[in-house]
Design a protein around this motif. Sequence first.
Motif, PDB file in Angstrom:
ATOM      1  N   LYS A 103      -2.298   8.687  -7.085  1.00 31.23           N
ATOM      2  CA  LYS A 103      -1.760   7.419  -6.312  1.00 31.23           C
ATOM      3  C   LYS A 103      -2.093   6.522  -6.992  1.00 31.23           C
ATOM      4  CE  LYS A 103       0.822   9.853  -3.601  1.00 31.23           C
ATOM      5  NZ  LYS A 103       2.634  10.257  -3.592  1.00 31.23           N
ATOM      6  N   LYS A 104      -3.808   6.425  -7.033  1.00 28.97           N
ATOM      7  CA  LYS A 104      -4.226   4.814  -7.644  1.00 28.97           C
ATOM      8  C   LYS A 104      -3.967   5.188  -9.248  1.00 28.97           C
ATOM      9  CE  LYS A 104      -8.196   2.442  -7.323  1.00 28.97           C
ATOM     10  NZ  LYS A 104      -9.185   2.038  -6.159  1.00 28.97           N
TER      11      LYS A 104
ATOM     12  N   THR B  16      -4.606   1.992 -11.737  1.00 29.61           N
ATOM     13  CA  THR B  16      -6.111   1.233 -12.294  1.00 29.61           C
ATOM     14  C   THR B  16      -7.037   0.953 -11.159  1.00 29.61           C
ATOM     15  OG1 THR B  16      -3.757   0.286 -12.607  1.00 29.61           O
ATOM     16  CG2 THR B  16      -5.948  -1.168 -13.405  1.00 29.61           C
TER      17      THR B  16
ATOM     18  N   ILE C 294      -9.991  -1.266  -9.284  1.00 25.96           N
ATOM     19  CA  ILE C 294      -9.404  -2.446  -8.340  1.00 25.96           C
ATOM     20  C   ILE C 294      -9.989  -3.883 -10.263  1.00 25.96           C
ATOM     21  CG2 ILE C 294     -12.044  -1.931  -7.923  1.00 25.96           C
ATOM     22  CD1 ILE C 294     -11.258  -3.885  -5.224  1.00 25.96           C
TER      23      ILE C 294
ATOM     24  N   HIS D  22      -8.044  13.716  -6.199  1.00 24.48           N
ATOM     25  CA  HIS D  22      -7.073  12.581  -5.385  1.00 24.48           C
ATOM     26  C   HIS D  22      -9.044  11.748  -4.576  1.00 24.48           C
ATOM     27  CE1 HIS D  22      -2.911  13.278  -4.660  1.00 24.48           C
ATOM     28  NE2 HIS D  22      -3.864  14.410  -4.635  1.00 24.48           N
TER      29      HIS D  22
ATOM     30  N   ASN E  87      -9.048  10.270  -8.293  1.00 21.29           N
ATOM     31  CA  ASN E  87      -8.243   8.861  -8.162  1.00 21.29           C
ATOM     32  C   ASN E  87      -8.351   7.631  -7.041  1.00 21.29           C
ATOM     33  OD1 ASN E  87      -5.541   8.045  -7.847  1.00 21.29           O
ATOM     34  ND2 ASN E  87      -5.732   8.386 -10.224  1.00 21.29           N
ATOM     35  N   SER E  88      -8.959   8.032  -6.254  1.00 18.38           N
ATOM     36  CA  SER E  88      -9.454   7.030  -5.266  1.00 18.38           C
ATOM     37  C   SER E  88     -10.301   5.776  -5.736  1.00 18.38           C
ATOM     38  CB  SER E  88      -9.563   7.837  -3.777  1.00 18.38           C
ATOM     39  OG  SER E  88     -11.696   8.060  -3.875  1.00 18.38           O
TER      40      SER E  88
ATOM     41  N   ASP F  64     -12.853   3.539  -8.073  1.00 16.43           N
ATOM     42  CA  ASP F  64     -13.526   2.743  -9.660  1.00 16.43           C
ATOM     43  C   ASP F  64     -14.437   3.243 -10.656  1.00 16.43           C
ATOM     44  OD1 ASP F  64     -11.743   1.545  -8.519  1.00 16.43           O
ATOM     45  OD2 ASP F  64     -12.762   0.620  -6.732  1.00 16.43           O
TER      46      ASP F  64
ATOM     47  N   PRO G 234      -8.132   6.387 -12.161  1.00 17.10           N
ATOM     48  CA  PRO G 234      -7.516   5.486 -12.865  1.00 17.10           C
ATOM     49  C   PRO G 234      -7.722   4.861 -14.159  1.00 17.10           C
ATOM     50  CG  PRO G 234      -8.060   4.649 -11.065  1.00 17.10           C
ATOM     51  CD  PRO G 234      -9.062   5.839 -11.422  1.00 17.10           C
TER      52      PRO G 234
END
Length: 478
Positions: free
Chosen positions: A296-297, A299, A301, A355, A358-359, A361, A378
């Motif tokens: 889902k992510k 890029t 932050i 996941h 991917n969540s 940074d 991401p």
Amino acid sequence: MSKMASNRSVIAKRFSWYEQKIGNWVILFYFILALSSVTLLKPYLDPLPISNLQLSMGTDHTKLVIEDTNSSQKLNLSSSLQPSVSSGEVILKQERKPICNVSDPRFDICDIEGDVRIHGNSSSIFIASSSQMDALEGNKSWLIKPHPRKGDPNAMRFIREFSVKAIVGQEEAPPCSVYHSVPAVVFSHGGYSRNLFHSFSDVLIPVFETSAQFQGEVQFLVTNFEKHLIIKFQAILKQLSNYEIIDIDSDDQVHCYPRMIVGVKFYKDLKIDPFISNGYSMKMFRQLLINAYSLKKFTAIKISPDTQEKPRLLILSRKGSRSFMNVDEIAEMAKSLGFEVVVSEGMKNMEEFSHVVNSCDVMLGVHGAGLTNMVFLPTNAILIQVLPWGGFDWVASNCYGQPPLGMDLRYLIYKIKEEESSLLQKYTLDDPVIKDPTSIHKHNWNQFQSVYMDKQNVKIDVGRFRATLLEALELLHH
């Protein structure tokens, strides 16, 4: 008025006569030009079997292949879109595609088009007929291990070897048990593939680079079959093939395919060179992972004065060697800088852990296979690799330092000092293990692994490490 009309009539007749003369000369000129062109191109155009036109679409150019069934000669009419060829320019060359390439120091590979038959139980591949037969040049058989660690005898020791043989003359190919209408790719799950780094670097990425061109219309034939690895990475493999994966070693049928690629190409660890891979890249491979696991992510932050969300830091903890001895202390310091912290050893369920990664940074870990999970981060996320004591620079750079650049990730490195290593509990500062690591392993991988990888943990100096996390925060502002 009648005299003027008469003059106009004369002029019109003269103009018509000149026009007819000019037309005749133009017709004669084009006739001579056409005759010259036919004479020059006769070796290529006589005869011209229109029924055998094949149109092949590539990433960078459109290629028209004309097969002459009388001479087995192929012509390549290529209208290239690359800057080196001007618009409308036609390149005429003869195509002689070899069946097998065994000259690369990293891998052997065969790409066979025609009537290709494989009997897995006997590790035999037969080329019953192929337009490539004219390129045999005296060699009609090869022994291929379909795994891209050709230069590593230890990795290749148990890789199953296939005999690839072109059937010529009076020889007979075994009759087909099963006919397939799509191409096949033969690859191995052997070597070091049980290690996550090698699963991606030696299998998944090379298989992607080899099979993506078929857009799912390809079947995988796997040797050294590891069922648990097929299950673990099934979401990725299903993105590449719409068909059942065959354990070819235990299969006693003769499978027949119109095309077969035996082996996979390899460039560098966790890398794809788009210039030699038909335009494929690690960015495209990462997009495949996004699709496979519905990540889902997209890029990382970007911190600004208006940002309410905290940047998320994943600390990869390890059991056994190269583990953080003070992971709680590291987590608390990171929280004090404004990070939301997640500590995890990873999970057996690849979809679930993808996941989690991917969540985040920023991902932090000591040098090891767990850092391979960077493929799920991401875009613009940051990987921080901690280097243990012992001269890890070269291996750390090649395995995990350089690959992020091809994935649109950022990379930071933290090299521990002697006092941050658990080796000081066993060796003194004057011992060569601490004082001069190179004298211990001297490019001997087994010695390096035994002392510095398998018997060392790290206790981060959080005061010193704080600067690295502040640098990560600064990168997230940009």
